[in-house]
Write an enzyme that holds these catalytic residues in place. Structure first.
Site, PDB file in Angstrom:
ATOM      1  N   ARG A   1       0.794  -1.353   0.045  1.00  0.00           N
ATOM      2  CA  ARG A   1       0.062  -0.032   0.002  1.00  0.00           C
ATOM      3  C   ARG A   1       0.957   1.166  -0.044  1.00  0.00           C
ATOM      4  O   ARG A   1       1.785   1.302   0.954  1.00  0.00           O
ATOM      5  CB  ARG A   1      -0.888  -0.032   1.106  1.00  0.00           C
ATOM      6  CG  ARG A   1      -1.744   1.191   1.271  1.00  0.00           C
ATOM      7  CD  ARG A   1      -2.704   1.245   2.461  1.00  0.00           C
ATOM      8  NE  ARG A   1      -3.262   2.500   2.696  1.00  0.00           N
ATOM      9  CZ  ARG A   1      -3.639   3.132   3.838  1.00  0.00           C
ATOM     10  NH1 ARG A   1      -2.974   2.509   4.636  1.00  0.00           N
ATOM     11  NH2 ARG A   1      -4.073   4.505   3.801  1.00  0.00           N
TER      12      ARG A   1
ATOM     13  N   HIS B   1      -2.783  11.112   1.198  1.00  0.00           N
ATOM     14  CA  HIS B   1      -2.487  10.463   2.406  1.00  0.00           C
ATOM     15  C   HIS B   1      -1.941  12.057   2.943  1.00  0.00           C
ATOM     16  O   HIS B   1      -0.692  12.050   3.241  1.00  0.00           O
ATOM     17  CB  HIS B   1      -1.528   9.616   2.645  1.00  0.00           C
ATOM     18  CG  HIS B   1      -1.327   8.843   3.930  1.00  0.00           C
ATOM     19  ND1 HIS B   1      -1.491   7.690   4.029  1.00  0.00           N
ATOM     20  CD2 HIS B   1      -1.077   9.564   5.020  1.00  0.00           C
ATOM     21  CE1 HIS B   1      -1.223   7.434   4.989  1.00  0.00           C
ATOM     22  NE2 HIS B   1      -0.613   8.527   5.725  1.00  0.00           N
TER      23      HIS B   1
ATOM     24  N   ASN C   1      -6.849   8.481   3.119  1.00  0.00           N
ATOM     25  CA  ASN C   1      -6.492   8.021   4.504  1.00  0.00           C
ATOM     26  C   ASN C   1      -6.859   9.013   5.622  1.00  0.00           C
ATOM     27  O   ASN C   1      -6.481  10.031   5.713  1.00  0.00           O
ATOM     28  CB  ASN C   1      -4.907   7.910   4.502  1.00  0.00           C
ATOM     29  CG  ASN C   1      -4.316   7.414   5.592  1.00  0.00           C
ATOM     30  OD1 ASN C   1      -4.546   6.116   6.029  1.00  0.00           O
ATOM     31  ND2 ASN C   1      -3.866   8.129   6.684  1.00  0.00           N
ATOM     32  N   GLU C   2      -7.710   8.273   6.430  1.00  0.00           N
ATOM     33  CA  GLU C   2      -7.803   8.906   7.947  1.00  0.00           C
ATOM     34  C   GLU C   2      -8.548  10.344   7.845  1.00  0.00           C
ATOM     35  O   GLU C   2      -7.893  11.262   8.231  1.00  0.00           O
ATOM     36  CB  GLU C   2      -6.699   8.799   8.634  1.00  0.00           C
ATOM     37  CG  GLU C   2      -5.948   7.327   9.028  1.00  0.00           C
ATOM     38  CD  GLU C   2      -5.146   7.180  10.215  1.00  0.00           C
ATOM     39  OE1 GLU C   2      -4.588   8.255  10.590  1.00  0.00           O
ATOM     40  OE2 GLU C   2      -4.745   6.126  10.396  1.00  0.00           O
TER      41      GLU C   2
ATOM     42  N   ASN D   1      -7.601   1.471  10.163  1.00  0.00           N
ATOM     43  CA  ASN D   1      -6.363   1.592  10.517  1.00  0.00           C
ATOM     44  C   ASN D   1      -6.460   1.777  12.278  1.00  0.00           C
ATOM     45  O   ASN D   1      -7.418   2.329  12.762  1.00  0.00           O
ATOM     46  CB  ASN D   1      -5.801   3.024  10.195  1.00  0.00           C
ATOM     47  CG  ASN D   1      -5.675   3.407   8.878  1.00  0.00           C
ATOM     48  OD1 ASN D   1      -5.636   2.168   7.949  1.00  0.00           O
ATOM     49  ND2 ASN D   1      -5.122   4.297   8.440  1.00  0.00           N
TER      50      ASN D   1
ATOM     51  N   TYR E   1      -4.657   1.459  15.787  1.00  0.00           N
ATOM     52  CA  TYR E   1      -3.666   1.559  16.921  1.00  0.00           C
ATOM     53  C   TYR E   1      -3.666   1.293  18.171  1.00  0.00           C
ATOM     54  O   TYR E   1      -3.266   0.591  18.778  1.00  0.00           O
ATOM     55  CB  TYR E   1      -2.833   2.606  16.524  1.00  0.00           C
ATOM     56  CG  TYR E   1      -2.111   2.973  15.085  1.00  0.00           C
ATOM     57  CD1 TYR E   1      -0.869   2.444  15.037  1.00  0.00           C
ATOM     58  CD2 TYR E   1      -2.845   3.374  14.118  1.00  0.00           C
ATOM     59  CE1 TYR E   1      -0.106   2.557  13.668  1.00  0.00           C
ATOM     60  CE2 TYR E   1      -2.376   3.606  12.884  1.00  0.00           C
ATOM     61  CZ  TYR E   1      -1.012   3.230  12.803  1.00  0.00           C
ATOM     62  OH  TYR E   1      -0.291   3.004  11.334  1.00  0.00           O
TER      63      TYR E   1
ATOM     64  N   GLU F   1      -3.734  -0.504   8.134  1.00  0.00           N
ATOM     65  CA  GLU F   1      -2.515   0.092   9.113  1.00  0.00           C
ATOM     66  C   GLU F   1      -2.685  -0.495  10.460  1.00  0.00           C
ATOM     67  O   GLU F   1      -3.783  -0.651  11.106  1.00  0.00           O
ATOM     68  CB  GLU F   1      -2.654   1.385   9.245  1.00  0.00           C
ATOM     69  CG  GLU F   1      -2.100   2.374   8.021  1.00  0.00           C
ATOM     70  CD  GLU F   1      -1.900   3.988   8.325  1.00  0.00           C
ATOM     71  OE1 GLU F   1      -1.565   4.225   9.404  1.00  0.00           O
ATOM     72  OE2 GLU F   1      -2.111   4.421   7.370  1.00  0.00           O
TER      73      GLU F   1
HETATM   74  C1  FCB Z   1      -1.450   6.969  11.094  1.00  0.00           C
HETATM   75  C2  FCB Z   1      -1.110   7.491   9.686  1.00  0.00           C
HETATM   76  C3  FCB Z   1       0.186   6.983   9.240  1.00  0.00           C
HETATM   77  C4  FCB Z   1       1.109   6.763  10.458  1.00  0.00           C
HETATM   78  C5  FCB Z   1       0.697   6.060  11.635  1.00  0.00           C
HETATM   79  C6  FCB Z   1       1.773   5.958  12.566  1.00  0.00           C
HETATM   80  O1  FCB Z   1      -2.312   7.762  11.673  1.00  0.00           O
HETATM   81  O2  FCB Z   1      -2.036   7.274   8.558  1.00  0.00           O
HETATM   82  O3  FCB Z   1       0.534   7.810   8.394  1.00  0.00           O
HETATM   83  O4  FCB Z   1       1.836   8.131  10.681  1.00  0.00           O
HETATM   84  O5  FCB Z   1      -0.484   6.880  11.979  1.00  0.00           O
END
Ligand code: FCB
Length: 453
Positions: free
Chosen positions: A88, A132, A176-177, A303, A305, A363
């Site tokens: 990606r 992005h 993206n986001e 995505n 985290y 992600e």
């Molecule tokens: C996300 C982003 C990516 C990267 C990660 C750690 O929010 O999409 O670009 O910075 O965090």
């Protein structure tokens, strides 16, 4: 808290997943390419922002980054040698158009063409993100995403890129986001362009979502066999305590953090609860916008985290909720909670509550203070994070999560936005002095896993 190796789901193996499961890594243009002024690229809002003192913690910029623009073959070789079947990447809009009325830049187009051919030659399925975060600065100078005219510029850009690459790229991610584009860029000001206004952020958000909705039919027209989606940053939201007030705060926070995006994308409009909270700060929505945004997609990119823990906070505008950081949690060196269970909860919820089609983890990754010692980077914490999150994907699939692929963030250490080069997320270490790439222990593990070890 330290994880013991014995706590890890070591039994996980590739054969636990479907044979056609997509295994990838994610990257983005501004974070890795460098070559900021090469071959006709013009500045993006991130060049401007990073050059402004005090905006990026180590004072760095993406001007050189991983020099991927010149080293892409080596980087794709790395991805191939890890045994991945997908890659990606994102396109830098400022490489394609250098002005509002400009013709597409042949050198920029040629770069992405070479890159895509390089992926295909290495058995890597290209997954292309159109946006992005690196908006051309000249568009920001005319109001950026706050200006509805930017939607049309984005459509022109999407049209050119899908015509140019659509014979070879079949997986397209419009944005993206959008949360980060809108809120970090325009509410808390942590990201480019660095504004601090909630109504502005909500209007930006709306225009970004509108550009997504209007781009989807255009992409399909240009690439009839395309799979099209968007990648959202979603967080499971947990209460700081069991109190009724904290639990109510969770619902308010979730309304803006997650449902603001999911509800509108899946045809329910903006959540009434969030609209009531933001009141007059709500965006201007023109007739037809909500229908356009709710266009059916083939997949949703998630995505993931970390979870967000919130408590009731009556003085906080507009949500009357505040994010807290309980001290008893395992965290990465970036302070992000390590919570694979949160990913299971999140993926199952999204699959249950929304008609997303296929789900992809677009992600997921961790940042630790890595060190190169004796030619090795022994990042056991990142390896363990990866193992536990892959096990979470497996569990979410068993729980009805219809997840069809996983992209680790990231192939390489890179420019981590407002943190500059202080945060390393790569499966591959970058020695920025020499641009040498060294696959970390986590990358070796991913590779062994993908080879069926
Ligand atoms: C996300 C982003 C990516 C990267 C990660 C750690 O929010 O999409 O670009 O910075 O965090």
């Amino acid at each position: 808290m330290t994880m013991m190796l014995t706590d890890l789901p070591m039994a996980i193996q590739r054969s636990d997943f479907a044979g056609d499961f997509v295994w990838g890594v994610s990257t983005s243009s501004y974070q890795i390419e460098g070559a900021a002024a090469v071959d006709g690229r013009v500045p993006s809002i991130w060049d401007t922002f990073a050059a402004t003192p005090g905006k990026v913690r180590d004072g760095s910029t993406g001007a050189v980054a991983c020099d991927h623009y010149h080293r892409w073959e080596e980087d794709l070789d790395l991805a191939q040698s890890m045994g991945l079947n997908a890659y990606r990447f994102s396109i830098a809009w400022p490489r394609i158009f250098n002005g509002v009325d400009a013709e597409p830049n042949a050198k920029g187009l040629a770069f992405y063409s070479r890159l895509v051919d390089g992926m295909l030659a290495r058995g890597l399925q290209p997954w292309c993100t159109l946006y992005h975060w690196d908006l051309p600065q000249y568009i920001q100078d005319q109001g950026g995403w706050n200006n509805r005219a930017t939607v049309d510029l984005y459509l022109r850009y999407a049209d050119v890129m899908t015509r140019h690459l659509g014979d070879r790229v079949k997986h397209w991610i419009t944005h993206n986001e959008p949360w980060c584009t809108a809120m970090h860029g325009n509410w808390d000001g942590m990201h480019a362009p660095g504004n601090k206004s909630l109504p502005l952020a909500l209007q930006v958000c709306h225009n970004v979502l509108l550009s997504h909705g209007r781009a989807v039919p255009l992409i399909r027209a240009n690439v009839p066999d395309a799979k099209v989606g968007i990648a959202l940053s979603l967080h499971p939201v947990m209460p700081a305590s069991d109190s009724a007030t904290d639990r109510a705060a969770v619902s308010r926070h979730d309304a803006l953090r997650n449902r603001w995006f999911l509800d509108v994308l899946y045809g329910r409009g903006y959540p009434a609860q969030a609209l009531a909270l933001v009141g007059a700060d709500a965006p201007v929505v023109e007739p037809g916008d909500l229908e356009a945004i709710a266009v059916p997609c083939d997949f949703l990119g998630v995505n993931y985290y970390f979870p967000e823990v919130v408590r009731d906070a009556p003085d906080e505008y507009p949500l009357r909720a505040q994010i807290v950081f309980p001290p008893d949690r395992q965290r990465t060196d970036f302070g992000w909670e390590v919570a694979p269970d949160g990913m299971v909860t999140l993926l199952e919820r999204v699959a249950r509550d929304y008609p997303t089609g296929d789900l992809y983890v677009t992600e997921n990754g961790s940042s630790y203070d890595d060190h190169l010692e004796d030619g090795l980077v022994r990042d056991t914490a990142r390896r363990d994070y990866l193992i536990r999150h892959l096990a979470a994907v497996r569990d979410a699939i068993a729980g009805g999560g219809r997840i069809k692929g996983y992209f680790a963030w990231s192939l390489l250490d890179n420019f981590e936005w407002a943190e500059g080069y202080l945060r390393r997320f790569g499966l591959t270490y970058i020695d920025y002095e020499t641009q040498r790439r060294i696959v970390k222990q986590s990358g070796e593990w991913y590779s062994a896993f993908l080879r069926g070890a």
